[in-house]
Design a protein around this motif. Sequence first.
Motif, short mmCIF file in Angstrom:
data_model
loop_
_atom_site.label_atom_id
_atom_site.label_comp_id
_atom_site.label_asym_id
_atom_site.label_seq_id
_atom_site.Cartn_x
_atom_site.Cartn_y
_atom_site.Cartn_z
N PHE A 81 35.03 23.57 24.33
CA PHE A 81 34.76 22.60 23.27
C PHE A 81 34.52 23.22 21.90
N GLY A 82 34.66 24.53 21.77
CA GLY A 82 34.44 25.12 20.46
C GLY A 82 34.54 26.62 20.52
N SER A 83 34.30 27.23 19.37
CA SER A 83 34.36 28.68 19.28
C SER A 83 33.45 29.16 18.17
N GLY A 84 33.15 30.44 18.23
CA GLY A 84 32.34 31.01 17.18
C GLY A 84 31.92 32.41 17.54
N GLY A 85 31.14 32.99 16.65
CA GLY A 85 30.67 34.34 16.91
C GLY A 85 30.19 35.03 15.67
N LEU A 86 30.41 36.34 15.66
CA LEU A 86 29.94 37.21 14.60
C LEU A 86 31.11 37.97 14.02
N VAL A 87 31.14 38.07 12.70
CA VAL A 87 32.15 38.89 12.03
C VAL A 87 31.43 39.73 10.97
N TRP A 88 31.82 40.99 10.86
CA TRP A 88 31.19 41.86 9.88
C TRP A 88 31.55 41.39 8.48
N ASN A 89 30.55 41.19 7.63
CA ASN A 89 30.74 40.76 6.26
C ASN A 89 30.49 41.97 5.36
N ASP A 90 31.57 42.54 4.79
CA ASP A 90 31.45 43.74 3.96
C ASP A 90 30.58 43.50 2.73
N ASP A 91 30.70 42.33 2.11
CA ASP A 91 29.92 42.03 0.90
C ASP A 91 28.42 42.02 1.19
N GLU A 92 28.05 41.46 2.32
CA GLU A 92 26.63 41.35 2.68
C GLU A 92 26.12 42.56 3.46
N GLN A 93 27.06 43.38 3.95
CA GLN A 93 26.72 44.56 4.77
C GLN A 93 25.90 44.17 6.01
N MET A 94 26.32 43.09 6.65
CA MET A 94 25.72 42.65 7.92
C MET A 94 26.69 41.68 8.58
N TYR A 95 26.42 41.38 9.85
CA TYR A 95 27.23 40.39 10.54
C TYR A 95 26.92 39.00 10.01
N GLU A 96 27.97 38.19 9.98
CA GLU A 96 27.86 36.78 9.61
C GLU A 96 28.15 35.94 10.85
N ILE A 97 27.33 34.92 11.07
CA ILE A 97 27.56 34.03 12.20
C ILE A 97 28.40 32.84 11.76
N GLY A 98 29.24 32.37 12.67
CA GLY A 98 30.06 31.19 12.41
C GLY A 98 30.30 30.46 13.71
#
Length: 176
Positions: A81-98
Amino acid sequence: DFLKTPVLESERVILRPLTVNDAKTAFNNWTSDNRVTKYMRYNSHTSLDDTIEWLKMVEYAENSDKQYDWGFIDKKAGTLFGSGGLVWNDDEQMYEIGYNCMFDYWHKGFTTEIVAVILNFAKNALKQTKIYGCHAVENVNSGKVMIKNGFVPTGYTTVTNFDGTTKKARTYILNF
């Protein structure tokens, strides 16, 4: 050296890596639904090929430490029913959740439960000390999910969608 995307579990949901074999279900359940995609960085998928191409990228990224994507499966119904996870955000220098879920699963606590499991993975398996999050300003319910999981609002930004258009977003940080 990287950690491959593992299968995770919550009380009601199994989180497992997505594959191209999930394309038809993902397309039918959420990637082609404007009610879901209007808040996302991607446009509604107009054909199964759009979803196949996205899932090829997800499968490819599974062999990196920059992205962890899961499909969400309702244990009781067996529905993807959906998807998501973590992707490295270079600008923030941390993982971003979505995350995004099919419309029928909104307002039932599933997303809050899923985010908690992903954050536990980020903290304990990836040894992260903070996570970034943002959502389209109109998507106040996504903000509620983040706040329930300990995120603190930090301001606003403009995000660039995959088609080059932009939208205003609310930003958050979670410190573990």
